[in-house]
Motif scaffolding. Structure first.
Motif, PDB file in Angstrom:
ATOM      1  N   ARG A  33       0.816  -1.267   0.098  1.00 26.37           N
ATOM      2  CA  ARG A  33       0.095   0.030  -0.127  1.00 26.37           C
ATOM      3  C   ARG A  33       0.821   0.865  -0.055  1.00 26.37           C
ATOM      4  O   ARG A  33       0.850   2.165  -0.881  1.00 26.37           O
ATOM      5  N   ASP A  34       1.982   1.346   0.892  1.00 25.49           N
ATOM      6  CA  ASP A  34       2.861   2.570   1.012  1.00 25.49           C
ATOM      7  C   ASP A  34       3.616   2.608  -0.484  1.00 25.49           C
ATOM      8  O   ASP A  34       3.951   3.832  -0.644  1.00 25.49           O
ATOM      9  N   ALA A  35       3.940   1.639  -0.958  1.00 16.94           N
ATOM     10  CA  ALA A  35       4.688   1.729  -2.444  1.00 16.94           C
ATOM     11  C   ALA A  35       3.684   2.270  -3.564  1.00 16.94           C
ATOM     12  O   ALA A  35       4.202   3.159  -4.186  1.00 16.94           O
ATOM     13  N   ILE A  36       2.378   1.925  -3.509  1.00 15.63           N
ATOM     14  CA  ILE A  36       1.454   2.442  -4.246  1.00 15.63           C
ATOM     15  C   ILE A  36       1.274   4.142  -4.037  1.00 15.63           C
ATOM     16  O   ILE A  36       1.393   4.923  -4.844  1.00 15.63           O
ATOM     17  N   ARG A  37       1.223   4.435  -2.828  1.00  9.44           N
ATOM     18  CA  ARG A  37       1.088   5.659  -2.246  1.00  9.44           C
ATOM     19  C   ARG A  37       2.218   6.587  -2.745  1.00  9.44           C
ATOM     20  O   ARG A  37       2.297   7.488  -3.322  1.00  9.44           O
ATOM     21  N   LYS A  38       3.399   6.244  -2.894  1.00  7.66           N
ATOM     22  CA  LYS A  38       4.867   6.710  -3.172  1.00  7.66           C
ATOM     23  C   LYS A  38       4.533   6.906  -4.947  1.00  7.66           C
ATOM     24  O   LYS A  38       5.001   7.920  -5.436  1.00  7.66           O
ATOM     25  N   LEU A  39       4.133   5.910  -5.445  1.00  7.81           N
ATOM     26  CA  LEU A  39       4.039   5.884  -6.953  1.00  7.81           C
ATOM     27  C   LEU A  39       2.953   7.059  -7.265  1.00  7.81           C
ATOM     28  O   LEU A  39       3.431   7.823  -8.168  1.00  7.81           O
ATOM     29  N   LYS A  40       1.838   7.004  -6.410  1.00  7.24           N
ATOM     30  CA  LYS A  40       1.033   7.955  -6.832  1.00  7.24           C
ATOM     31  C   LYS A  40       1.487   9.405  -6.527  1.00  7.24           C
ATOM     32  O   LYS A  40       0.996  10.379  -6.978  1.00  7.24           O
ATOM     33  N   ALA A  41       2.137   9.514  -5.631  1.00  7.35           N
ATOM     34  CA  ALA A  41       2.881  10.938  -4.845  1.00  7.35           C
ATOM     35  C   ALA A  41       3.784  11.422  -6.154  1.00  7.35           C
ATOM     36  O   ALA A  41       3.742  12.770  -6.357  1.00  7.35           O
ATOM     37  N   ALA A  42       4.140  10.834  -6.979  1.00  5.16           N
ATOM     38  CA  ALA A  42       5.247  11.170  -8.115  1.00  5.16           C
ATOM     39  C   ALA A  42       4.212  11.504  -9.103  1.00  5.16           C
ATOM     40  O   ALA A  42       4.890  12.079 -10.202  1.00  5.16           O
ATOM     41  N   GLY A  43       2.869  11.236  -9.338  1.00  5.46           N
ATOM     42  CA  GLY A  43       2.165  11.749 -10.529  1.00  5.46           C
ATOM     43  C   GLY A  43       1.103  10.756 -10.494  1.00  5.46           C
ATOM     44  O   GLY A  43       1.070   9.610  -9.859  1.00  5.46           O
TER      45      GLY A  43
END
Length: 133
Positions: free
Chosen positions: A47-57
């Motif tokens: 979940r946190d990896a996806i949050r980071k991915l989404k934070a990048a754009g």
């Protein structure tokens, strides 16, 4: 705002395995030969990896988290918030790895059963969940 067309794109895949490591990328289904990268160990890390991915754009492809077979005993409660949602065009899915059965259990194993009376057995219950690892 740019138009994002994800539905036809191949998904970005993250792997989670009971034998994984939350310090790894999650991009590999199995650990590499050097044991330096492979699956994540927890749903929280995915979940946190996806949050980071989404934070990048904005997502440019669907995201699929593939859970390898085995038993997952979360040490902390897994919560999803609105930020963890995908979109109709770029959904986020948590699925079983093909032909494997993941089990997510909030229970604590009880061991040390002893005979008590007749066919009745008893065991001491743990005070709480095991400490976080």
């Amino acid at each position: 705002m740019p138009l994002v067309a994800c539905a036809a794109a191949s998904p970005d895949v993250l792997y989670v395995s009971p034998t994984g490591n939350d310090a790894w990328s999650g991009k590999l289904a199995d650990a590499n030969a050097a044991k330096s990268d492979g699956s994540l160990a927890s749903l929280v890390a995915a979940r946190d990896a996806i949050r980071k991915l989404k934070a990048a754009g904005p997502l440019t492809a669907p995201v699929e988290v593939r859970l390898r077979g085995g038993i997952y005993r979360p040490q902390v409660m897994l919560t999803f918030e609105p930020q963890d949602s995908g979109t109709a065009e770029c959904p986020i899915s948590y699925v079983a790895y093909p032909d494997e059965t993941p089990v997510i259990s909030g229970g604590v194993p009880i061991t040390g059963f002893q005979p008590w009376r007749g066919q009745i057995v008893c065991a001491d219950l743990p005070e709480s969940l095991p400490p976080e690892t």
